[in-house]
Design a protein around this motif. Structure first.
Motif, PDB file in Angstrom:
ATOM      1  N   ALA A  49      10.507 -22.589  34.567  1.00 19.77           N
ATOM      2  CA  ALA A  49       9.396 -23.484  34.262  1.00 19.77           C
ATOM      3  C   ALA A  49       8.608 -22.992  33.056  1.00 19.77           C
ATOM      4  O   ALA A  49       8.181 -23.794  32.208  1.00 19.77           O
ATOM      5  CB  ALA A  49       8.476 -23.603  35.482  1.00 19.77           C
ATOM      6  N   ASP A  50       8.442 -21.678  32.961  1.00 24.20           N
ATOM      7  CA  ASP A  50       7.727 -21.103  31.817  1.00 24.20           C
ATOM      8  C   ASP A  50       8.480 -21.380  30.526  1.00 24.20           C
ATOM      9  O   ASP A  50       7.880 -21.701  29.486  1.00 24.20           O
ATOM     10  CB  ASP A  50       7.560 -19.598  32.033  1.00 24.20           C
ATOM     11  CG  ASP A  50       6.592 -18.977  31.049  1.00 24.20           C
ATOM     12  OD1 ASP A  50       5.652 -19.677  30.600  1.00 24.20           O
ATOM     13  OD2 ASP A  50       6.746 -17.783  30.721  1.00 24.20           O
ATOM     14  N   LEU A  53       7.935 -25.010  29.612  1.00 20.86           N
ATOM     15  CA  LEU A  53       6.577 -25.229  29.113  1.00 20.86           C
ATOM     16  C   LEU A  53       6.422 -24.707  27.689  1.00 20.86           C
ATOM     17  O   LEU A  53       5.651 -25.266  26.898  1.00 20.86           O
ATOM     18  CB  LEU A  53       5.564 -24.550  30.035  1.00 20.86           C
ATOM     19  CG  LEU A  53       5.411 -25.184  31.421  1.00 20.86           C
ATOM     20  CD1 LEU A  53       4.515 -24.319  32.301  1.00 20.86           C
ATOM     21  CD2 LEU A  53       4.840 -26.595  31.311  1.00 20.86           C
ATOM     22  N   ASP A  54       7.152 -23.644  27.361  1.00 23.56           N
ATOM     23  CA  ASP A  54       7.126 -23.136  25.982  1.00 23.56           C
ATOM     24  C   ASP A  54       7.619 -24.188  24.997  1.00 23.56           C
ATOM     25  O   ASP A  54       7.149 -24.261  23.849  1.00 23.56           O
ATOM     26  CB  ASP A  54       7.990 -21.873  25.870  1.00 23.56           C
ATOM     27  CG  ASP A  54       7.226 -20.620  26.262  1.00 23.56           C
ATOM     28  OD1 ASP A  54       5.979 -20.626  26.182  1.00 23.56           O
ATOM     29  OD2 ASP A  54       7.876 -19.633  26.651  1.00 23.56           O
ATOM     30  N   LEU A  56       7.085 -27.239  25.093  1.00 30.64           N
ATOM     31  CA  LEU A  56       6.047 -28.242  24.881  1.00 30.64           C
ATOM     32  C   LEU A  56       4.900 -27.719  24.029  1.00 30.64           C
ATOM     33  O   LEU A  56       3.973 -28.470  23.701  1.00 30.64           O
ATOM     34  CB  LEU A  56       5.491 -28.702  26.238  1.00 30.64           C
ATOM     35  CG  LEU A  56       6.503 -29.342  27.198  1.00 30.64           C
ATOM     36  CD1 LEU A  56       5.825 -29.674  28.518  1.00 30.64           C
ATOM     37  CD2 LEU A  56       7.112 -30.589  26.571  1.00 30.64           C
ATOM     38  N   LEU A  58       2.487 -25.794  24.750  1.00 30.72           N
ATOM     39  CA  LEU A  58       1.185 -25.807  25.417  1.00 30.72           C
ATOM     40  C   LEU A  58       0.472 -24.475  25.200  1.00 30.72           C
ATOM     41  O   LEU A  58       1.114 -23.435  25.047  1.00 30.72           O
ATOM     42  CB  LEU A  58       1.367 -26.052  26.918  1.00 30.72           C
ATOM     43  CG  LEU A  58       1.922 -27.408  27.337  1.00 30.72           C
ATOM     44  CD1 LEU A  58       2.148 -27.426  28.839  1.00 30.72           C
ATOM     45  CD2 LEU A  58       0.976 -28.519  26.928  1.00 30.72           C
ATOM     46  N   GLN A  63      -0.447 -23.042  30.302  1.00 35.58           N
ATOM     47  CA  GLN A  63       0.811 -22.663  30.942  1.00 35.58           C
ATOM     48  C   GLN A  63       0.562 -21.769  32.150  1.00 35.58           C
ATOM     49  O   GLN A  63       1.213 -21.909  33.187  1.00 35.58           O
ATOM     50  CB  GLN A  63       1.709 -21.936  29.936  1.00 35.58           C
ATOM     51  CG  GLN A  63       2.344 -22.855  28.918  1.00 35.58           C
ATOM     52  CD  GLN A  63       3.377 -22.145  28.064  1.00 35.58           C
ATOM     53  OE1 GLN A  63       3.436 -22.325  26.859  1.00 35.58           O
ATOM     54  NE2 GLN A  63       4.206 -21.323  28.670  1.00 35.58           N
ATOM     55  N   LEU A  66      -0.591 -23.878  35.066  1.00 35.09           N
ATOM     56  CA  LEU A  66       0.498 -24.677  35.612  1.00 35.09           C
ATOM     57  C   LEU A  66       1.492 -23.813  36.380  1.00 35.09           C
ATOM     58  O   LEU A  66       2.001 -24.216  37.440  1.00 35.09           O
ATOM     59  CB  LEU A  66       1.211 -25.425  34.484  1.00 35.09           C
ATOM     60  CG  LEU A  66       0.395 -26.523  33.793  1.00 35.09           C
ATOM     61  CD1 LEU A  66       1.166 -27.116  32.623  1.00 35.09           C
ATOM     62  CD2 LEU A  66       0.031 -27.622  34.794  1.00 35.09           C
TER      63      LEU A  66
END
Length: 251
Positions: A49-50, A53-54, A56, A58, A63, A66
């Motif tokens: 997930a990390d 998210l990278d 995106l 964010l 991050q 989330l």
């Protein structure tokens, strides 16, 4: 082999909210020794997930929030609930009333404050860290510490969700999954010898200190303190890795 598989499924169902079929043949007695494997499962999902998210772009703080929210979702807040109940119990000055307070499902001021501190430590450590595998190591070592707490210290209640883990605990047999998981992670993940020494030294130190501190405060352990051990070890492991990132090459 069938019994080990049932113990593993029991650990996944008991310690996570992953959508497994309701009719899975599970066995809770002896399942606690598979906690580090559950940590690999949770940590691996969080690491993935990390990574997503990278992509995106964010902010790291977003991050971190989330990831911690997903962390809670994967465990159903099981361990955090135990940490909150433990904090409420420790907030009582009379040691004789602590178990009764911990058994109360209502959250008190001390429990809320403990939850806030734990969540803030995790979010801030993740937001400031550049170590991509830190969440995986925290999830695993937090559960190795739980196995140690179950094996090392007496269980205080005649009944409870943690009693079955204590009664079925077999030392040193129950530590072989922990050793296997930590060994495989040490071999597979791209880490230097210095990084591995720091990670294992920090994990071992927290494994010894955190359960021992709760033992001296309460006089033993319960299912709630097992959860507190996991949460505080995870949070402090993340903080330790965040602090060390200036001195160690990025993980």
């Amino acid at each position: 082999m069938k019994s080990l598989w049932q113990e593993w499924l029991g650990a996944v169902i008991f310690y996570t909210c992953l959508p497994l079929p309701p009719r899975c043949p599970i066995k809770l007695a002896g399942a606690a020794k598979w906690c580090p494997g559950v940590g690999v499962l949770i940590g691996g999902l969080l690491f993935g997930a990390d990574w997503l998210l990278d992509l995106l772009y964010l902010p790291r703080l977003v991050q971190g929030v989330l990831l911690v929210a997903l962390w809670l979702g994967l465990t159903g807040g099981l361990h955090l609930d135990g940490a909150m109940d433990t904090a409420d119990g420790l907030g009582v000055r009379d040691p004789q009333r602590r178990l009764a307070v911990m058994a109360d499902s209502r959250s008190g001021a001390f429990g809320v404050m403990a939850a806030i501190v734990i969540l803030l430590l995790k979010v801030s450590a993740l937001a400031s860290s550049t170590m991509p595998f830190s969440v995986l190591w925290a999830a695993v070592w937090g559960r190795v510490a739980q196995v140690w707490a179950i094996a090392r210290y007496p269980y205080l209640k005649p009944t409870g969700t943690g009693q079955i883990h204590k009664v079925s605990c077999r030392v040193p047999w129950d530590f072989w999954p922990s050793g296997l998981v930590l060994s495989l992670m040490s071999v597979i993940l791209p880490l230097s010898l210095g990084q591995l020494l720091y990670l294992h030294s920090l994990g071992l130190l927290l494994m010894l200190l955190v359960p021992a501190w709760f033992y001296h405060q309460v006089g033993g352990h319960t299912g709630d303190t097992y959860g507190a051990v996991v949460e505080w070890n995870e949070a402090l492991m993340l903080v330790g890795l965040s602090v060390a990132q200036g001195a160690l090459p990025p993980l």
